[in-house]
Design a protein around this motif. Structure first.
Motif, short mmCIF file in Angstrom:
data_model
loop_
_atom_site.label_atom_id
_atom_site.label_comp_id
_atom_site.label_asym_id
_atom_site.label_seq_id
_atom_site.Cartn_x
_atom_site.Cartn_y
_atom_site.Cartn_z
N LEU A 107 59.83 -21.72 51.20
CA LEU A 107 59.77 -22.82 52.18
C LEU A 107 59.26 -24.10 51.55
CD1 LEU A 107 58.25 -20.87 55.22
CD2 LEU A 107 60.59 -21.73 55.01
N GLU A 108 58.89 -24.04 50.26
CA GLU A 108 58.39 -25.20 49.51
C GLU A 108 57.11 -25.75 50.12
OE1 GLU A 108 61.61 -27.93 49.27
OE2 GLU A 108 62.93 -26.53 48.22
N GLU A 109 56.25 -24.83 50.62
CA GLU A 109 54.96 -25.25 51.16
C GLU A 109 53.99 -25.48 50.02
OE1 GLU A 109 55.10 -22.86 55.43
OE2 GLU A 109 54.01 -22.01 53.74
N MET A 110 53.02 -26.35 50.25
CA MET A 110 52.01 -26.64 49.24
C MET A 110 51.16 -25.40 48.98
SD MET A 110 50.84 -29.00 47.24
CE MET A 110 51.29 -30.59 47.94
N PRO A 111 51.15 -24.88 47.75
CA PRO A 111 50.38 -23.66 47.48
C PRO A 111 48.88 -23.93 47.42
CG PRO A 111 51.38 -24.45 45.46
CD PRO A 111 51.88 -25.35 46.56
N ALA A 112 48.10 -22.94 47.80
CA ALA A 112 46.64 -23.01 47.66
C ALA A 112 46.25 -22.11 46.48
CB ALA A 112 45.97 -22.57 48.95
N GLU A 113 45.08 -21.53 46.54
CA GLU A 113 44.57 -20.75 45.40
C GLU A 113 45.51 -19.60 45.04
OE1 GLU A 113 40.38 -18.50 44.14
OE2 GLU A 113 40.67 -19.29 46.15
N GLU A 114 45.82 -19.49 43.74
CA GLU A 114 46.68 -18.46 43.18
C GLU A 114 48.07 -18.42 43.85
OE1 GLU A 114 45.11 -14.59 42.45
OE2 GLU A 114 43.16 -15.35 41.80
N GLY A 115 48.49 -19.57 44.37
CA GLY A 115 49.83 -19.66 44.94
C GLY A 115 49.96 -19.18 46.38
N TYR A 116 48.89 -18.62 46.93
CA TYR A 116 48.95 -18.16 48.33
C TYR A 116 49.00 -19.37 49.25
CZ TYR A 116 47.81 -13.43 46.79
OH TYR A 116 47.85 -12.21 46.18
N PRO A 117 49.59 -19.23 50.44
CA PRO A 117 49.62 -20.36 51.37
C PRO A 117 48.23 -20.69 51.89
CG PRO A 117 50.50 -18.38 52.41
CD PRO A 117 50.32 -18.05 50.97
N ALA A 118 48.05 -21.92 52.32
CA ALA A 118 46.73 -22.37 52.78
C ALA A 118 46.28 -21.62 54.02
CB ALA A 118 46.78 -23.87 53.05
N TYR A 119 47.22 -21.05 54.76
CA TYR A 119 46.86 -20.36 56.00
C TYR A 119 46.62 -18.86 55.80
CZ TYR A 119 52.00 -19.98 55.69
OH TYR A 119 53.28 -19.79 55.25
N LEU A 120 46.48 -18.40 54.56
CA LEU A 120 46.25 -16.98 54.29
C LEU A 120 45.04 -16.44 55.05
CD1 LEU A 120 46.68 -14.29 52.69
CD2 LEU A 120 45.21 -15.28 50.92
N ALA A 121 43.91 -17.13 54.95
CA ALA A 121 42.68 -16.65 55.58
C ALA A 121 42.82 -16.55 57.10
CB ALA A 121 41.51 -17.56 55.22
N SER A 122 43.48 -17.54 57.71
CA SER A 122 43.60 -17.51 59.18
C SER A 122 44.55 -16.40 59.61
CB SER A 122 44.08 -18.87 59.70
OG SER A 122 45.37 -19.18 59.19
N ARG A 123 45.61 -16.13 58.83
CA ARG A 123 46.52 -15.04 59.18
C ARG A 123 45.81 -13.69 59.09
NH1 ARG A 123 52.11 -16.08 58.70
NH2 ARG A 123 52.51 -18.12 59.63
N LEU A 124 45.00 -13.50 58.05
CA LEU A 124 44.23 -12.26 57.92
C LEU A 124 43.27 -12.11 59.10
CD1 LEU A 124 43.44 -12.24 54.10
CD2 LEU A 124 44.57 -10.39 55.34
N ALA A 125 42.60 -13.22 59.45
CA ALA A 125 41.65 -13.17 60.58
C ALA A 125 42.37 -12.82 61.88
CB ALA A 125 40.92 -14.50 60.69
N GLN A 126 43.55 -13.40 62.09
CA GLN A 126 44.32 -13.11 63.31
C GLN A 126 44.65 -11.64 63.42
OE1 GLN A 126 47.73 -15.67 63.14
NE2 GLN A 126 46.54 -17.54 63.41
N PHE A 127 44.97 -11.03 62.28
CA PHE A 127 45.30 -9.60 62.27
C PHE A 127 44.07 -8.75 62.59
CE2 PHE A 127 45.50 -5.69 59.53
CZ PHE A 127 46.33 -4.97 60.35
N TYR A 128 42.98 -8.98 61.87
CA TYR A 128 41.79 -8.14 62.06
C TYR A 128 41.13 -8.38 63.41
CZ TYR A 128 41.77 -6.35 57.28
OH TYR A 128 42.10 -5.68 56.12
N GLU A 129 41.29 -9.59 63.98
CA GLU A 129 40.66 -9.87 65.27
C GLU A 129 41.35 -9.14 66.42
OE1 GLU A 129 37.88 -11.48 66.31
OE2 GLU A 129 37.42 -11.41 64.18
N ARG A 130 42.50 -8.53 66.17
CA ARG A 130 43.13 -7.75 67.23
C ARG A 130 42.51 -6.35 67.35
NH1 ARG A 130 49.58 -9.23 66.97
NH2 ARG A 130 49.68 -7.71 68.70
#
Length: 595
Positions: free
Chosen positions: A348-371
């Protein structure tokens, strides 16, 4: 399914497709892509240009092929037929696909799901005139020998019963009950459809305070998990993440297990698919698959479906939670899921964050575990979802983004150590790097259900292990001989704790699963050994006399020598400890320092 809108493909890059003429479509709408009608989901809209992630292989797809709308988000069918089944990342049954003679999932097979032709014996629980609301149970099906499937009103629906079928055998597509509300009628079937990215509603979340019993000593006693809690199991290659999750799936006292293999190697997932159907539930002596759902999305399957697989799994878990069951999810591994996010973000040509992961990695993980959570359901029952995610950091580096982001949102962190694994110490959970945030919450539960002093004993053993770690640093520099006897005793007792208690054999009949009562008695034995030995050392008795190899070895091997038929097993060991130390204390008092 109504295809009332159409766009045209203008760009294809692996699982990422762009189409124009999409102004009538909505965000996160499920679409059918190309002439083969591949399943996709809209993830971005800009004027009439839509970006779609496709959950199937896009080889052979061409520009200008149509994109058809469905008018609804990516959803899964929830009803009888889920338990005991094996699905891919978007809930398509792999066994059914295999029966059609397909070695791989063919493109354009469609969103097939639970069996629409199988007859289920249904018991209707309502009558004409009853007023029902979301979550209420209107029928029951004995789905497996262990699980009673409760057919519920969809969460946002309510009304008075105007038609109802009699008890009998029906397919999931037959209407069982008709509700009426404000002049509108709503036919209710045996299943409901739910968007995978939307958490199912609950009446309220409840405090966490019940132990998820696993039978694994290092977890139950040292780093306990709570029903409704979250845990991460990070570890490098070969440290035992998968076998640890297998043990939790087999032995934990959850009512239902949802095992998600997202992005793992095909041979690992094959082992799961072959082994699980053969396993017998130790609590009921019935097949473990009677309470298990397997979701398999191996590393060679479409990467976008891997991203969707954990949402499919958690949605199925929420459905059974709403019936009042305690559900445990094993996600193996969230690192491979994060890699799928990274690959799609790159396309999608999104701006990569640390180690190439997307900037929203942490929030996606949190959304999963918060269920996860312990909740009161809409129908007044209580249920829980416990999420246990394996993490596969490259090179075992726990500072990498997926592990670090996961650590911030989970309640328990069970760090696997490659040095322990390579020395054949399993489970290879490092007691100095791991933690559980549920110990305070579970103190009352342990006091009422096991023993008031169990967590105090646990704290004492942890202090011994931490002290041993400091002493080993000294020993590496100057050797063990410079240590006083009381510190040498710490090293010996720590060895007893590590080998005799923390190390556990998954293939031993008596050691594979250890009830909490036995875990407590084992702690009491080790504590008695330490207290009596320490008392002798403080009286000046040399460690060479205090450390009796026969006594220490019997304590270490009690986990294997235990016999359910011998009710006085632990009392015999305690007596042997007391007799030995009574003897040398008496001898010391008589003979003084000459001993």
């Amino acid at each position: 399914m109504t295809n009332f809108k159409a766009g045209n493909i203008v760009y294809i890059n692996g699982p990422v497709v762009r189409a124009n003429n999409m102004s009538g479509f909505t965000m996160q709408e499920m679409v059918m892509v190309g002439n083969k009608k591949l399943i996709g989901e809209i993830i971005s809209l800009e004027k009439d240009l839509a970006t779609i992630q496709v959950y199937e292989e896009t080889s052979g797809l061409k520009a200008k092929e149509p994109v058809l709308g469905t008018g609804r988000p990516l959803s899964v069918k929830l009803g009888p037929g889920i338990l005991g089944n094996i699905f891919d990342g978007i809930e398509r049954p792999l066994s059914k696909i295999y029966e059609k003679g397909e070695s791989f999932i063919p493109e354009g097979i469609g969103l097939i799901s639970i069996d629409e032709e199988k007859l289920w014996d249904v018991r209707i629980k309502v009558k004409v005139g009853d007023y029902l609301k979301g979550g209420d149970v209107f029928a029951e099906v004995q789905e497996t020998s262990m699980i009673l499937h409760k057919i519920m009103i969809p969460p946002f629906l309510k009304g008075r019963v105007v038609e109802v079928k009699k008890d009998g055998s029906y397919t999931i597509e037959e209407t069982l009950v008709v509700l009426e509300e404000e002049g509108k009628t709503y036919p209710l079937k045996m299943y409901q459809e739910w968007p995978v990215r939307l958490p199912r509603p609950v009446k309220k979340r409840l405090p966490i305070g019940r132990l998820l019993i696993t039978g694994q000593r290092v977890i139950d006693t040292f780093f306990p998990l709570a029903k409704g809690g979250t845990a991460a199991i990070p570890g490098g290659f070969g440290t035992g993440k998968t076998i640890t999750q297998h043990q939790l799936a087999k032995w934990s006292d959850a009512d239902i297990i949802v095992y998600i293999g997202c992005g793992e190697r095909g041979n690992e997932m094959t082992e799961v698919l072959e082994d699980f159907p053969k396993l017998i539930d130790p609590r009921t002596e019935k097949p473990l698959m009677d309470r298990t759902v397997l979701i398999a999305n191996t590393s060679n399957m479409p990467v976008a479906a891997r991203e969707a697989s954990i949402y499919t799994g958690i949605t199925i878990a929420e459905y059974f939670r709403d019936m009042g069951y305690n559900v445990a999810i094993m996600a193996d591994s969230t690192s491979r899921w994060a890699e799928a996010l990274r690959e799609i973000a790159g396309r999608l040509e999104e701006m990569p964050a640390e180690e190439g992961y997307p900037a929203y990695l942490a929030s996606r993980l949190a959304q999963f575990y918060e269920r996860a959570g312990y909740v009161e359901n809409l129908n007044g029952t209580e249920g829980s979802i416990t999420v246990i995610g394996a993490v596969s950091p490259a090179g075992g580096d726990f500072s990498e983004p997926v592990t670090a982001s996961t650590k911030r949102v989970v309640g328990a962190f069970l760090a696997l150590d490659k040095e322990l694994a390579y020395s054949r110490h399993f489970p290879a959970i490092n007691w100095l790097l791991s933690y559980s945030g549920y110990i305070k919450m579970l103190r009352e539960w342990f006091s009422e259900n096991v023993a008031p002093d169990m967590l105090d004993l646990r704290s004492k053993m942890m202090r011994i292990l931490q002290e041993e770690s400091k002493l080993l640093d000294i020993v590496k520099l100057v050797g063990e001989d410079v240590l006083p006897d009381d510190q040498k005793l710490i090293l010996e007792i720590a060895k007893v704790i590590k080998v005799g208690f923390l190390q556990q054999n998954a293939y031993h009949r008596e050691d594979s699963y250890v009830p909490l009562e036995r875990q407590y008695k084992m702690l009491k034995v080790i504590n008695r050994l330490y207290d009596r030995a320490f008392s002798c050392v403080k009286k000046g008795i040399p460690l060479s006399k205090v450390k009796n190899d026969d006594v220490f070895d019997q304590v270490i091997r009690m986990k294997y020598n235990y016999s359910p038929e011998n009710s006085g097993f632990f009392e015999e060991i305690l007596k042997k400890i007391d007799d030995y130390y009574d003897g040398i204390e008496s001898k010391y008092e008589k003979e003084g320092a000459s001993i």
